[in-house]
Write a protein that holds these residues in place. Structure first.
Motif, PDB file in Angstrom:
ATOM      1  N   GLY A 106      53.501  44.739 -12.530  1.00 15.53           N
ATOM      2  CA  GLY A 106      54.784  44.716 -11.886  1.00 15.53           C
ATOM      3  C   GLY A 106      54.912  43.845 -10.849  1.00 15.53           C
ATOM      4  O   GLY A 106      55.627  43.618  -9.932  1.00 15.53           O
ATOM      5  N   ILE A 107      53.895  42.793 -10.723  1.00 11.98           N
ATOM      6  CA  ILE A 107      54.004  41.483  -9.819  1.00 11.98           C
ATOM      7  C   ILE A 107      54.407  40.098 -10.272  1.00 11.98           C
ATOM      8  O   ILE A 107      53.718  39.704 -11.033  1.00 11.98           O
ATOM      9  CB  ILE A 107      52.716  41.478  -9.155  1.00 11.98           C
ATOM     10  CG1 ILE A 107      51.950  42.712  -8.528  1.00 11.98           C
ATOM     11  CG2 ILE A 107      52.676  40.442  -7.797  1.00 11.98           C
ATOM     12  CD1 ILE A 107      52.814  43.224  -7.350  1.00 11.98           C
ATOM     13  N   THR A 108      55.699  39.957  -9.892  1.00 13.14           N
ATOM     14  CA  THR A 108      56.207  38.690 -10.699  1.00 13.14           C
ATOM     15  C   THR A 108      56.324  37.516  -9.798  1.00 13.14           C
ATOM     16  O   THR A 108      56.481  36.358 -10.448  1.00 13.14           O
ATOM     17  CB  THR A 108      57.657  39.247 -11.205  1.00 13.14           C
ATOM     18  OG1 THR A 108      58.433  39.637  -9.947  1.00 13.14           O
ATOM     19  CG2 THR A 108      57.708  40.179 -12.094  1.00 13.14           C
ATOM     20  N   ARG A 109      56.327  37.676  -8.568  1.00 13.32           N
ATOM     21  CA  ARG A 109      56.501  36.437  -7.668  1.00 13.32           C
ATOM     22  C   ARG A 109      55.330  36.120  -6.956  1.00 13.32           C
ATOM     23  O   ARG A 109      54.678  36.514  -6.183  1.00 13.32           O
ATOM     24  CB  ARG A 109      57.464  36.821  -6.301  1.00 13.32           C
ATOM     25  CG  ARG A 109      58.965  36.759  -6.720  1.00 13.32           C
ATOM     26  CD  ARG A 109      59.739  37.036  -5.621  1.00 13.32           C
ATOM     27  NE  ARG A 109      59.631  36.133  -4.463  1.00 13.32           N
ATOM     28  CZ  ARG A 109      59.818  36.191  -3.160  1.00 13.32           C
ATOM     29  NH1 ARG A 109      60.635  37.334  -2.669  1.00 13.32           N
ATOM     30  NH2 ARG A 109      59.440  35.186  -2.361  1.00 13.32           N
ATOM     31  N   LEU A 110      54.705  34.930  -7.525  1.00 11.73           N
ATOM     32  CA  LEU A 110      53.278  34.558  -7.313  1.00 11.73           C
ATOM     33  C   LEU A 110      53.276  33.918  -5.730  1.00 11.73           C
ATOM     34  O   LEU A 110      52.484  33.884  -5.301  1.00 11.73           O
ATOM     35  CB  LEU A 110      52.860  33.545  -8.261  1.00 11.73           C
ATOM     36  CG  LEU A 110      52.644  34.004  -9.562  1.00 11.73           C
ATOM     37  CD1 LEU A 110      51.733  32.890 -10.411  1.00 11.73           C
ATOM     38  CD2 LEU A 110      51.871  35.330  -9.768  1.00 11.73           C
TER      39      LEU A 110
END
Length: 612
Positions: A106-110
Motif C-alpha cells: 500500500g505504499i505508492t509514492r516513492l
C-alpha cells in the motif's frame, strides 16, 4: 546444519532475569515463530541475534559470512529521507522487487518524505526493503502489525516461498500456523523448541508440561521416602549411606517446574437499557476520501461486531465517531442513557513513566466488579501477570507489550457495557489475547472490534462489516472464516449487471448503507432478519457445538462436588454461605449452557434435515 547457535545465554534487565542458561539452534531454511508472554525477552533475543545487543553470559555464534536483516517494531530513519532512499537502501534488493513489495503493502509514492508517513506505513517501507534484500536470515518483530487482511495473506505466501531462514515474533496465530515450521517458546528465562506449527506447538507444550509435572510428582514422592529414612536416625558411616544422604540433599534442592501464569478476569454484569448505539444516515469524508456514505445501523444488545477492510478505509474513524471523538459530516449517532463506552485505541497511549503501575489502575478504580465479586486494584493486576514487585515499580520500567497490557486492563476496569477495540492484537501477547477472547465471550454487553487478527475475529465476532474505502459497508454473518467463505461464494455467483457496487447506500429505515451477507440490499423493515437463506453453523457455533457437552458435564461435576462440600461444612455457617453462593452461580451457568445446548442441537437437526 545449524547456522546460528544460542549457547547458554544469560541476560538481566533492571534486576529482572530475562534469560538464564538458555540455548537453541537455528538450522538453514527454518521458519521459526517466537512466542511467549510480553516481557519475556522475545524482541531482546532478536536484537541479540542481529548483533545489536550482547548477552551478559554465554554467546551467540553465527555462521561466517551470514547476512542477517533485522526489522524492529520501531525502526529509525535518517532526517529528511524519502520512501525510495529508505526502502532501496536496506539490503541491495532489485528495484523492481522493492517497488512491487511497496505496492503490495500500500505504499505508492516513492518520493514521499518518511516523516509524513504514519507509524504503520513506516514499518511497511522497511518490510518491503527487507523482504527484497539479499539476506540469508530475516528477523521480523511483529511483521503483521498495521497490515490489512490482503497484505497479511500476501506476506504469508511470500514467506512460505522464501528460501532463506526466518525468525519472527508475532501474535497472529493463523499466520504462525501457515508460515512456521518450528516454534521457539521463551518461558521463565528458558528457551523451548518445538518442531511444529502453532497448533502442533500447543499439543507438544501440553505434553511437555505434563511430563514435567509427572517428574516433579516422582521427585516429591522419593523425597518423602528419603526424609522418613533420615528421620529414623540413619548412621552416615558407610559409603552407601553417605551417598543416600547426598541424594536426599539433591532432592531437597531440586526446583519444581515453573508454570506459566494466565490472565484471568471474570466479566462484570452490566445493565443496559433498551436504547444502545444507533447510527442514522451517517456520512464522513476526508477531502475526496469517503469513509461512510449514508450509513445507518442499530447495534443489538450483546452483539459482537467485527470491522474489517483495507488500510485507510475508515475503520478507526468509525470507532472514533461511536466513541464521540470524531463528529460525522452529516447524520447523527445516538447513544443510550445507560451506555458506558470503554475505548481501546490503536495509538500508543501516553503514560507517566514515573507513576507506579498500581497507581495507574487506582486512578481508574480502587475496586473492580467482576463475576467473582469486587476485587482490589492489586488483585486485578496480579490476574494480569503484574507481580507485587512490578506493581510498585514505575511504568517506565515496563516493556512496550506490558504497557499495552496495562492499558487494556485500565479499559476493562472501567466496567463499561460497550467495548470498542481498535486493533487490540497489536503488541498483546498470545496468552493475553486468549483470555481477552474468553472474557469477551462471557461479557454481557456490546463489543465492536476493528482487527486484522483473523483468529481473534473468529473467536469473538458474530457479524462482520467490511468497509471498502468508498463509503460502502457489506455485512456478513459469523466470524472471519465465515466471511471468507461467503465472500468466495459471492465471487463465483455474482454477475455484473449495471456495475453498481453491492454495498451501495440506500435510504431504508435502520439499514441504509449496508448490505446483507449475500451482498443483497437490506430493506429497513428486514434489517434484523438479514440471516443467510441457507441454514448453517457459523465457525464459532461449530466450535461451541463440538465442546458444549464436555462443558455441561464439567459444570454438573462441579455441582456434585459442591453438594459434598455443603454436607461436610453443614456446621460452618460462614463457609456454608460462601459455598451456597458459588453453587447458585454454577447452577445459573449450567442453566444457560443447557439453553444453549438445546438451541445448537435444534439448529443441527434443522441443518441435517435441510441437507437431505
Amino acid at each position: 546444519m545449524n547456522i546460528i547457535n544460542i549457547e547458554h545465554i544469560g541476560k538481566i534487565y533492571g534486576g529482572k532475569i530475562v534469560f538464564e542458561d538458555a540455548s537453541f539452534g537455528v538450522q538453514q531454511g527454518d521458519k521459526i515463530g517466537i512466542v511467549g508472554i510480553n516481557g519475556t525477552g522475545k524482541s531482546t533475543l532478536l536484537k541479540m541475534i542481529a548483533g545489536g545487543e550482547v548477552p551478559d553470559e554465554g554467546q551467540i555464534v553465527r555462521q561466517n559470512g551470514l547476512k542477517i536483516a533485522w526489522m524492529p517494531q520501531n525502526p529509525d530513519f535518517p532526517p529528511g529521507a524519502d520512501v525510495r532512499s529508505c526502502a532501496f537502501g536496506i539490503g541491495g534488493g532489485e528495484e523492481w522487487q522493492i517497488e512491487s513489495n511497496l505496492l503490495e503493502l500500500g505504499i505508492t509514492r516513492l518520493d514521499q518524505k518518511i516523516e509524513e508517513l504514519s507509524g504503520g506505513q513506516k514499518r511497511r517501507v522497511v518490510l518491503a526493503g527487507t523482504l527484497a534484500g539479499d539476506f540469508d536470515v530475516l528477523l521480523l518483530d511483529e511483521p503483521t502489525n498495521h497490515l490489512d487482511g490482503e497484505m497479511i495473506r500476501w506476506l504469508e505466501e511470500y514467506l512460505r516461498s522464501y528460501r532463506g531462514t526466518v525468525l519472527m515474533v508475532t501474535h497472529d496465530r493463523y499466520f504462525l500456523d501457515r508460515v512456521t515450521t518450528r516454534i521457539m517458546e521463551i518461558s521463565h528465562g528458558k528457551i523451548y523448541g518445538y518442531d511444529a506449527d502453532y497448533s502442533g506447538f500447543l499439543e507438544l507444550k501440553a505434553a511437555r508440561e505434563e511430563m514435567e509435572q509427572a517428574s516433579e510428582r516422582k521427585r516429591r514422592s522419593v523425597l518423602r521416602m528419603e526424609l522418613e529414612w533420615a528421620k529414623r536416625g540413619c548412621r552416615a558411616r558407610t559409603t552407601k549411606q553417605k551417598a543416600r544422604l547426598e541424594r536426599l540433599e539433591a532432592l531437597k534442592s531440586g526446583k519444581a517446574p515453573v508454570q506459566d501464569q494466565t490472565v484471568e478476569l471474570g466479566s462484570a454484569e452490566t445493565r443496559m437499557g433498551k436504547k444502545t448505539v444507533e447510527l442514522h444516515h451517517v456520512s464522513k469524508s476526508y477531502g475526496d476520501k469517503k469513509i461512510l456514505e449514508d450509513f445507518s445501523y442499530i447495534v443489538l444488545r450483546n452483539q459482537r461486531l467485527g470491522i474489517i477492510g483495507p488500510n485507510g478505509c475508515g475503520k478507526s474513524t468509525l470507532l472514533k465517531m461511536i466513541a464521540g471523538l470524531v463528529q460525522p459530516d452529516s447524520g447523527n449517532i445516538e447513544i443510550g442513557e445507560t451506555v458506558k463506552i470503554g475505548y481501546f485505541a490503536q495509538e500508543e497511549q501516553h503514560m507517566d513513566d514515573s507513576q507506579r503501575v498500581i497507581d495507574y489502575v487506582k486512578d481508574i478504580a480502587e475496586y473492580i466488579t467482576t463475576t467473582d465479586g469486587k476485587i482490589s486494584a492489586s488483585a486485578l493486576l496480579e490476574r494480569f501477570l503484574f507481580t507485587p514487585d512490578m506493581q510498585y515499580a514505575p511504568i517506565g520500567k515496563l516493556s512496550g507489550g506490558e504497557k499495552r497490557r496495562l492499558y487494556l486492563l485500565g479499559v476493562l476496569a472501567e466496567n463499561a457495557n460497550v467495548l470498542l477495540f481498535d486493533e487490540a492484537g497489536n503488541n498483546l501477547d498470545i496468552p493475553t489475547l486468549t483470555i481477552l477472547e474468553d472474557y469477551l465471550n462471557s461479557f454481557s454487553g456490546i463489543v465492536i472490534a476493528v482487527s486484522h487478527d483473523r483468529y481473534f475475529l473468529d473467536n469473538v465476532a458474530d457479524r462482520i462489516f467490511e468497509l471498502d474505502g468508498r463509503g460502502h459497508a457489506v455485512q456478513y454473518e459469523g466470524g472471519y472464516t465465515d466471511y471468507l467463505r461467503a465472500r468466495e461464494q459471492r465471487k463465483t455467483e455474482r454477475t455484473e449487471t449495471d456495475g453498481k457496487h453491492p454495498g451501495s447506500s440506500g435510504k431504508g429505515e435502520g439499514a441504509a448503507g449496508i448490505s446483507g451477507g449475500d451482498g443483497q440490499k437490506v430493506s429497513g423493515k428486514d434489517w434484523k432478519k438479514n440471516q443467510p437463506a441457507k441454514l448453517k453453523f457459523t465457525y464459532k457455533e461449530q466450535r461451541e457445538f463440538e465442546t458444549i457437552d464436555e462443558e455441561i458435564a464439567s459444570l454438573e461435576e462441579k455441582l456434585k462436588d459442591f453438594e459434598r462440600q455443603l454436607e461436610a461444612n453443614s456446621t460452618n455457617s460462614v463457609k456454608l454461605r460462601e459455598l451456597m453462593d458459588e453453587q447458585t452461580r454454577i447452577q445459573e451457568a449450567l442453566d444457560r449452557k443447557m439453553e444453549r445446548w438445546m438451541y445448537l442441537n435444534d439448529l443441527a437437526e434443522r441443518i441435517e434435515a435441510q441437507s437431505r
